[in-house]
Design an enzyme around this catalytic site. Structure first.
Site, PDB file in Angstrom:
ATOM      1  CG  LEU A 598     -68.173  72.897  17.549  1.00 20.01           C
ATOM      2  CD1 LEU A 598     -67.196  74.070  17.508  1.00 20.01           C
ATOM      3  CD2 LEU A 598     -67.744  71.914  18.623  1.00 20.01           C
ATOM      4  CG  ASN A 600     -75.095  68.611  17.985  1.00 18.28           C
ATOM      5  OD1 ASN A 600     -76.099  69.023  17.403  1.00 18.28           O
ATOM      6  ND2 ASN A 600     -74.260  67.723  17.448  1.00 18.28           N
ATOM      7  CG  ASP A 617     -64.906  73.145  26.608  1.00 17.69           C
ATOM      8  OD1 ASP A 617     -66.074  72.999  26.194  1.00 17.69           O
ATOM      9  OD2 ASP A 617     -64.147  74.049  26.218  1.00 17.69           O
ATOM     10  CG  PHE A 703     -66.055  71.758  13.863  1.00 18.12           C
ATOM     11  CD1 PHE A 703     -67.248  71.090  13.669  1.00 18.12           C
ATOM     12  CD2 PHE A 703     -65.221  71.344  14.889  1.00 18.12           C
ATOM     13  CE1 PHE A 703     -67.600  70.017  14.481  1.00 18.12           C
ATOM     14  CE2 PHE A 703     -65.568  70.279  15.697  1.00 18.12           C
ATOM     15  CZ  PHE A 703     -66.759  69.610  15.494  1.00 18.12           C
ATOM     16  CB  CYS A 705     -67.191  80.921  16.400  1.00 18.22           C
ATOM     17  SG  CYS A 705     -65.608  81.226  15.607  1.00 18.22           S
ATOM     18  CD  GLU A 706     -68.661  76.191  20.688  1.00 20.59           C
ATOM     19  OE1 GLU A 706     -68.143  75.707  21.696  1.00 20.59           O
ATOM     20  OE2 GLU A 706     -68.011  76.425  19.652  1.00 20.59           O
ATOM     21  CG  ASP A 707     -66.868  79.994  22.669  1.00 22.39           C
ATOM     22  OD1 ASP A 707     -66.868  80.153  21.429  1.00 22.39           O
ATOM     23  OD2 ASP A 707     -65.816  79.838  23.324  1.00 22.39           O
TER      24      ASP A 707
END
Length: 783
Positions: A598, A600, A617, A703, A705-707
């Site tokens: 994520l 990326n 998204d 995989f 929690c990137e936001d």
């Protein structure tokens, strides 16, 4: 006029109008039966529908149709209020001045700037990536001059068109037609640019007469600047000389007592040539071209031997469409193709022979790339004027006008709306016939078998007039239609009620269609200007092979949004699709990743050509208008994350919750980056900094929690507000239609994110004390 009575099969229906008739049916049936018996006993009044009972019968049918029409109207009004009506005025939503930019049947013309190494390789200004350092919301994009540009300068305008450049060193002066919003006639405006057309200072109105002016052909002769605007409404071609450049002009002479339109003067082989089209009610204006010649641009002028050079189809390109130009020793004329609509496109002709006795030209290809965004593009419907000139640097610059709607669009929409309303009226009448509420389509006294009282003079005239007699017989047959139609359908059966319900539903659909045509605007989802300028952004989405169907729908929809410059697909897993398999109106680039991560999503990408990136998204679908609103707000605050999904993180609880929790606490401090604008250079570099490395490891571990990590990084870098919320009109999560989603189990998803909150708080500090209220902005987009 309609006459009501009881039908022998007048039953209930599938709507409230039908129920109303069913409730009152027996009363009116007995009343009608009574009148019929009165007729058999010789009641002379009953021949015309009878006494008081007949009046009530008439009222019954009329009230039935009226009630149905009102119900359809109320549904249409509700539809318009919910779907079409913006929360504030259209001009305020678009950042436009309220005095100008009104809907105009002539169109919504605007002006753009183009550059190229030749006049046949022109590209819009956004491809040159012209930046202005003090704002991250650039590079600038076309159109660069609009009705708002003129109106903001104090001269209300409905549209701007017919641009002509006058270059002095490094300064561009642009003369153009501006349609005055009050007088509804064209004036000549002028603007100035010192940065190659990126920004324009509106200087004002250069020429204002009591008649319509357009096509301000500006040229230099013996060190003197002249302007020859189109003034056919005056019935003559007039030449003006500058007194104080560029705003003061005086009449030098009347060149010709002819109502010429779109004229220019060019010197060629030692003589001057005047090209124009005569504007008269007898000529084919848009397919006509005439030429005159002289030893001086000041005249006198003599007609060409072959005049009119053209008097042909309007699609031929005979009418001039801008300044002629020379390239590689050849002379080229620009013409207008007015075939599909006025000013559909420009066409280029190479002049092969120009002499006093002959004229020959041949069309050459003009490789201008038209937008595939339709009405969402500022020039998606037509472009009809081009002025192209070579700069001292050798580069070519062009100015071109464009419109998102065809000529007469508002009038056509009004006609279609009225036709829809008329169709609704017809359906209501038909419904009344089938239910037995309407027995007579036309008044009885128009019919041949009518025996009511008429004057002797009228009877004598009808007997003498054969046409009248035949017409009355036709009307008699027409009044038999209701009983004939009612024999087809039984309202008390399931099939009958289904048909009646379908008819009523069709009427509702036509009512809403009529409202859309009349009040719904041109159908364009336009960009929003900020400080009179437009820009573009890159749309970035991350996906993999299991969601290919999502991606195709995503690209097809969002590529048509006005401000989308490019779509970048971050492909995380599986075999990527071919770009040719995606139906896109803008370039699509697929970046295939080696590792399915994520992280990326926020990888630094030097090929991204805009500062603004919309991270979206692939399973979120929303209107282009919502996207454009978010982009406008980001341009006001390029240092923030601007998005559509708010969250509130309570510093003491550190539990992840949905939007309802933020609403309950009347504020938010986080924006999900699954649908958010950000500065690609600032945000991506921040995310891939050494400081963010521990956070990225957490993202890879879960995989997820990137936001959330991006929000913590923004909050850690500033003590001021770092997020902005825009509420979408509607949004659909298409992942609900598929099992390919990491958040399909909400409880597990929220539990993981709560763990991320605790870890990120330890790494980058707490969100405690940060909360911004909903509905705190004047635009009301954050309610």
């Amino acid at each position: 006029m309609v006459v009501a009575g009881g039908g022998d099969n007048g039953g209930g229906g599938g709507n409230c109008c039908m129920k109303w008739w069913q409730h009152n049916r027996n009363h009116y049936y007995h009343q009608h039966h009574y009148n019929h018996n009165s007729n058999s006993s010789g009641n002379s009044n009953s021949a015309s529908g009878g006494g008081g009972g007949g009046g009530r019968v008439v009222a019954a049918g009329f009230v039935f149709c009226l009630v149905c029409f009102v119900i359809n109207g109320l549904i249409a009004v509700l539809y318009g209020w919910l779907i079409l009506t913006p929360p504030v005025s259209l001009n305020e939503r678009k950042g436009l001045p309220w005095l100008g930019c009104q809907e105009d049947n002539e169109g919504s013309w605007a002006i753009g700037v183009f550059f190229g190494q030749s006049p046949f390789s022109l590209k819009p200004i956004e491809t040159t990536e012209i930046w202005r350092n003090e704002s991250a919301a650039w590079p600038v994009a076309n159109p660069v001059i609009t009705c708002a540009s003129a109106s903001d300068s104090g001269f209300p305008s409905n549209f701007v068109a017919d641009p002509f450049l006058y270059v002095q060193g490094d300064v561009f002066y642009l003369f153009y037609e501006t349609k005055n919003s009050f007088t509804m006639q064209g004036d000549i405006g002028v603007a100035k640019s010192i940065d190659k057309g990126a920004t324009w200072q509106q200087l004002g109105i250069a020429l204002d007469e009591e008649w319509h002016l357009s096509y301000p052909y500006v040229f230099n002769y013996l060190g003197q600047v002249y302007m020859m605007p189109e003034s056919s409404q005056k019935g003559e071609l007039r030449l003006y000389r500058v007194k104080n450049f560029p705003l003061e002009w005086e009449l030098d002479r009347v060149i010709m007592k002819k109502p010429l339109i779109d004229s220019f003067i060019i010197d060629h082989n030692g003589e001057y040539w005047l090209f124009g089209s005569e504007h008269s009610s007898f000529g084919t204006t848009n397919g006509r071209l005439e030429i005159w010649y002289s030893s001086s641009p000041l005249g006198p002028w003599k007609p060409h031997k072959k005049n009119p050079i053209y008097n042909t189809y309007r699609s031929f390109g005979a009418r001039n469409g801008g300044r002629p130009f020379r390239y590689n020793g050849n002379l080229y004329r620009i013409g207008q193709d007015c075939g599909e609509t006025y000013g559909r496109r420009v066409r280029i002709f190479k002049v092969e022979v120009l002499s006093r006795v002959d004229y020959k030209e041949v069309e050459v290809p003009f490789p201008f790339e038209e937008s595939s965004k339709g009405r969402n593009a500022w020039n998606g419907a037509r472009y009809h004027h081009l002025d192209v000139q070579q700069l001292k640097s050798g580069e070519w610059v062009g100015v071109m006008d464009g419109d998102r709607v065809p000529s007469g669009d508002s009038f056509h929409r009004f006609l279609l709306g009225c036709a829809s309303v008329a169709a609704v009226s017809g359906l209501i009448l038909f419904l009344g016939v089938l239910l037995g509420a309407v027995n007579c389509i036309i008044p009885l006294n128009w019919c041949a078998d009518y025996s009511g009282k008429r004057s002797d003079t009228l009877i004598a005239w009808e007997r003498a007039n054969v046409f009248s007699s035949k017409l009355r017989r036709v009307f008699s047959r027409l009044n038999r239609v209701p009983s004939f139609l009612r024999s087809w359908i039984k309202p008390n059966t399931f099939a009958g009620r289904s048909v009646l319900t379908l008819i009523f539903a069709l009427g509702v659909a036509l009512s809403c269609t009529g409202v859309t045509f009349i009040y719904g605007g041109s159908g364009a989802e336009e960009p929003y200007s900020w400080k009179g300028q437009f820009s573009q952004f890159t749309l970035l989405t991350m996906t993999y092979d299991a969601r290919l169907w999502n991606l195709k729908m995503f690209v097809n929809h969002y590529s048509r949004c006005a401000s989308v410059k490019e779509i970048l697909v971050v492909w995380n897993r599986g075999i990527p699709p071919k770009v040719s398999n995606l139906n896109s109106a803008v370039p699509v680039r697929i970046r295939v990743e080696d590792l399915n991560s994520l992280n990326n999503r926020f990888k630094v990408d030097p090929l991204i050509k805009t500062r603004a990136v919309l991270e979206l998204d692939d399973d979120i679908m929303m209107p282009c208008d919502d996207v454009e609103r978010g982009f406008m707000l980001w341009r006001q605050h390029p240092d923030r994350i601007v998005g559509f999904y708010p969250r509130y993180v309570d510093g003491s609880r550190l539990e992840y919750n949905g939007e309802k929790y933020a609403r309950k606490n009347k504020g938010y401090n986080m924006i999900l980056t699954g649908a958010a604008f950000m500065d690609s250079q600032v945000a991506f570099e921040r995310y891939w900094s050494e400081q963010a490395k521990p956070g990225r490891e957490v993202v890879d571990k879960y995989f997820n929690c990137e936001d959330v990590l991006m929000n913590f990084l923004y909050a850690n870098a500033s003590s001021s507000k770092t997020v902005e919320y825009v509420r979408p009109a509607w949004a659909i999560d298409t992942s609900k239609l598929s099992s390919a989603a990491i958040s399909r189990d909400t409880n597990v998803h929220y539990k993981i994110r709560s763990e991320c909150l605790r870890k990120f708080s330890d790494m980058y500090g707490s969100m405690s004390g940060r909360r911004w209220e909903f509905d705190s902005r004047k635009d009301s987009w954050d309610v």
